[in-house]
Enzyme design. Structure first.
Site, PDB file in Angstrom:
ATOM      1  NE  ARG A  93     -11.293  16.642 -27.161  1.00 24.26           N
ATOM      2  CZ  ARG A  93     -12.259  16.129 -26.537  1.00 24.26           C
ATOM      3  NH1 ARG A  93     -11.970  15.744 -24.984  1.00 24.26           N
ATOM      4  NH2 ARG A  93     -13.541  16.436 -27.023  1.00 24.26           N
ATOM      5  CG  ASP A 125      -7.614  18.949 -20.114  1.00 24.77           C
ATOM      6  OD1 ASP A 125      -7.911  18.560 -21.610  1.00 24.77           O
ATOM      7  OD2 ASP A 125      -8.168  18.442 -19.290  1.00 24.77           O
ATOM      8  N   GLY A 126      -6.187  19.418 -23.703  1.00 27.31           N
ATOM      9  CA  GLY A 126      -5.816  18.287 -24.631  1.00 27.31           C
ATOM     10  C   GLY A 126      -6.146  17.124 -24.150  1.00 27.31           C
ATOM     11  NE  ARG A 183     -11.701  17.232 -37.860  1.00 26.06           N
ATOM     12  CZ  ARG A 183     -12.135  16.691 -36.509  1.00 26.06           C
ATOM     13  NH1 ARG A 183     -13.468  17.290 -36.111  1.00 26.06           N
ATOM     14  NH2 ARG A 183     -11.724  15.966 -36.063  1.00 26.06           N
ATOM     15  CG  ASP A 252     -15.848  22.035 -35.778  1.00 30.31           C
ATOM     16  OD1 ASP A 252     -17.061  22.710 -35.825  1.00 30.31           O
ATOM     17  OD2 ASP A 252     -15.422  21.537 -35.017  1.00 30.31           O
ATOM     18  CG  ASN A 253     -17.917  18.160 -34.613  1.00 26.74           C
ATOM     19  OD1 ASN A 253     -16.844  18.047 -34.502  1.00 26.74           O
ATOM     20  ND2 ASN A 253     -18.960  18.353 -33.633  1.00 26.74           N
TER      21      ASN A 253
HETATM   22  P1  AMP Z   1     -15.323  19.189 -30.205  1.00 29.47           P
HETATM   23  O1  AMP Z   1     -16.574  19.819 -29.433  1.00 29.47           O
HETATM   24  O2  AMP Z   1     -14.851  17.771 -29.464  1.00 29.47           O
HETATM   25  O3  AMP Z   1     -15.797  18.872 -31.565  1.00 29.47           O
HETATM   26  O4  AMP Z   1     -14.302  20.089 -30.261  1.00 29.47           O
HETATM   27  C1  AMP Z   1     -14.240  21.431 -30.723  1.00 29.47           C
HETATM   28  C2  AMP Z   1     -13.044  21.989 -30.713  1.00 29.47           C
HETATM   29  O5  AMP Z   1     -12.332  22.101 -29.498  1.00 29.47           O
HETATM   30  C3  AMP Z   1     -11.658  21.318 -31.590  1.00 29.47           C
HETATM   31  O6  AMP Z   1     -10.961  21.881 -32.105  1.00 29.47           O
HETATM   32  C4  AMP Z   1     -11.253  20.320 -30.380  1.00 29.47           C
HETATM   33  O7  AMP Z   1      -9.955  19.715 -30.712  1.00 29.47           O
HETATM   34  C5  AMP Z   1     -11.117  21.263 -29.230  1.00 29.47           C
HETATM   35  N1  AMP Z   1     -11.359  20.695 -27.913  1.00 29.47           N
HETATM   36  C6  AMP Z   1     -12.269  20.018 -27.225  1.00 29.47           C
HETATM   37  N2  AMP Z   1     -11.835  19.462 -26.159  1.00 29.47           N
HETATM   38  C7  AMP Z   1     -10.513  20.111 -25.811  1.00 29.47           C
HETATM   39  C8  AMP Z   1      -9.499  19.763 -24.936  1.00 29.47           C
HETATM   40  N3  AMP Z   1     -10.037  19.209 -23.778  1.00 29.47           N
HETATM   41  N4  AMP Z   1      -8.454  20.321 -24.997  1.00 29.47           N
HETATM   42  C9  AMP Z   1      -7.908  21.008 -26.137  1.00 29.47           C
HETATM   43  N5  AMP Z   1      -8.864  21.027 -27.147  1.00 29.47           N
HETATM   44  C10 AMP Z   1     -10.159  20.776 -27.140  1.00 29.47           C
HETATM   45 MG    MG Z   2     -14.998  18.220 -33.148  1.00 30.01          MG
END
Ligand code: AMP
Ligand code: MG
Length: 486
Positions: A93, A125-126, A183, A252-253
């Site tokens: 996203r 949903d991006g 990352r 990944d973070n």
């Molecule tokens: P995060 O928990 O934000 O570090 O995200 C973990 C993974 O999920 C990453 O690949 C993000 O890009 C993906 N992601 C998180 N929220 C969304 C969303 N609303 N739509 C699409 N991908 C998401």
């Molecule tokens: Mg992340």
């Protein structure tokens, strides 16, 4: 100073090609409104702060228009989430819009988060909601002001585009700045897909763009790994010394630059609690406050594993073993400063541990304790702080040892206060403060978030008239459950 249209781009990551990222255009959000802007982050791009008032500003940061030199890309990566390997993550996203070169010759990635679906969106949903965008914005700029390495945030843009989480919310975008968005998970992706030529290409890119000094070393990749270990030891020392809990330390973070990255359900400790879990989906406490130290090392081991095609494994292992002693030395150093101590003494570690145990058992406010300790002479401060402790015998014994220890360092009271106030913030981003400004912003009132951002940008200054932001949480704000949906 430049105008928005004068930015110079040099899109080095995009040039790595389609094996590393995919071209995707941002999907705009409707009726964009600028919520909050960081003038300090604008300065990194040499932008005049008045540019934020221009019509094109909201258009650019809500995905309606793009610079002609921008090359929006979604990056591919993988990573370990809560200990399990997820083979395909990536920017689901967010989009890397391009790399801006500033007048100092630094490259800054412009990353627009909440910019719509990409090939890596999976079921998502991006989008990003206003609540989490404000939280990331405030934390990025506040950690930077505290001296803690972090990605930066330029602005948040709100919209009337609806998004569904636990309830209906509205979509927002945050423009994140970092010198790299690579990352640990980028390296893991090319390692586990056995694309070792691409792994090497990624390594060469990171070396030449971000660790050029390592190129002069006999083993550049090993030197790079060492640098990443050192930076992470430093970063985690800061988190532990300042009571910052990240909440989702998946590999990944974790940034290759050793900066705080990808803010989710983070929190700063109010009352000191070594076992604090800020992510309420983290049932086992894998990412609890005190676990951040071994987890950082675990993540570095995951990165080391991904580098095995490039570096001999024993050398990686040896370097990984530097993490803990480096962390401990840096943590001790930061905590000594927080206590106003100049010299080092063999008993300091024990003195600090005893204090933390006392704070834990009496639920003492972590940030305010240190600020208060520097407000007057050690005797006066200790007499006032005593009331916050339940184990008075334990506190008195500690206070007596602390008094003796600080007397060793000499100096005047004014000097002691000045050096303590320079490292002990009066203002800290507490969850309840973030929640208050989010509630207002969700009603369309952006004045509170702007004011909080301004106060938190000068955390060490007294700022008369703003003392209410230095208060401990009210009852409702003590145990806020921060959803990890964002
Ligand atoms: P995060 O928990 O934000 O570090 O995200 C973990 C993974 O999920 C990453 O690949 C993000 O890009 C993906 N992601 C998180 N929220 C969304 C969303 N609303 N739509 C699409 N991908 C998401
Ligand atoms: Mg992340």
């Amino acid at each position: 100073m430049k105008s928005l249209t004068d930015l110079t781009f040099d899109n080095r990551f995009a040039r790595l090609g389609d094996a590393f990222s995919t071209h995707v255009l941002p999907e705009p959000i409707v009726e964009p409104r600028v919520v909050v802007v960081s003038a300090a982050a604008m300065a990194l791009l040499d932008l005049d702060p008045t540019e934020a008032d221009s019509e094109v500003f909201a258009q650019l940061f809500a995905g309606h228009t793009l610079w002609s030199e921008a090359e929006p890309r979604a990056m591919v990566y993988s990573g370990h989430q809560f200990g399990s390997y997820n083979p395909r993550l990536g920017d689901g996203r967010g989009l890397l819009l391009g790399e801006v070169v500033n007048d100092a010759g630094e490259n800054w990635d412009l990353h627009l988060k909440g910019a719509g679906k990409t090939p890596y969106s999976r079921m998502g949903d991006g989008r990003a909601v206003l609540r989490s965008s404000i939280r990331e914005f405030l934390a990025s700029e506040h950690l930077h002001a505290l001296g803690i390495p972090s990605s930066r945030a330029l602005c948040v843009t709100a919209s009337s585009t609806p998004v569904w989480r636990e309830k209906q919310e509205s979509a927002a975008m945050i423009l994140r700045l970092a010198q790299s968005h690579v990352r640990f998970g980028h390296f893991e992706y090319f390692y586990y897909t056995r694309q070792h030529d691409l792994l090497k290409q990624l390594g060469e890119h990171v070396l030449s763009c971000h660790f050029p000094a390592c190129l002069a070393q006999p083993e550049p990749y090993l030197a790079m790994f060492r640098e990443v270990v050192e930076r992470n030891a430093e970063l985690i020392a800061y988190w532990q010394a300042y009571g910052f809990c990240h909440g989702v330390m998946n590999s990944d973070n974790m940034s290759i630059l050793g900066i705080t990255f990808d803010y989710g359900p983070y929190s700063f400790l109010d009352d000191f609690d070594a076992n604090h879990i800020c992510n309420h989906s983290d049932d086992t406490g894998r990412y609890s406050f005190s676990n951040q130290v071994p987890i950082a090392q675990w993540n570095l081991a995951a990165l080391g594993q991904a580098l095995t095609p490039l570096v001999e494994i024993d050398a990686l292992r040896e370097t990984l073993n530097l993490f803990l002693p480096l962390y401990q030395a840096r943590y001790l150093d930061l905590m000594r400063r927080r206590l106003g101590l100049l010299s080092s003494d063999a008993g300091d570690d024990a003195l600090i541990q005893r204090l933390l145990q006392l704070m834990q058992s009496s639920a003492v406010d972590y940030s305010n304790f240190f600020r208060e300790l520097g407000n007057s002479t050690a005797d006066q401060a200790l007499a006032r702080l005593r009331d916050d402790f339940t184990d008075l015998g334990g506190f008195d014994a500690w206070a007596s040892d602390y008094r003796t220890r600080s007397a060793q360092d000499g100096g005047t009271q004014a000097e002691r206060s000045a050096r303590m106030h320079a490292v002990n913030p009066k203002y800290i981003l507490r969850n309840y403060l973030a929640q208050q400004v989010i509630d207002a912003a969700e009603q369309g009132d952006y004045a509170p978030v702007r004011e909080l951002h301004a106060v938190l940008s000068r955390p060490f200054d007294e700022q008369p008239g703003f003392e209410r932001y230095a208060q401990r949480p009210p009852e409702w704000g003590k145990h806020l459950e921060i959803s990890c949906s964002s």
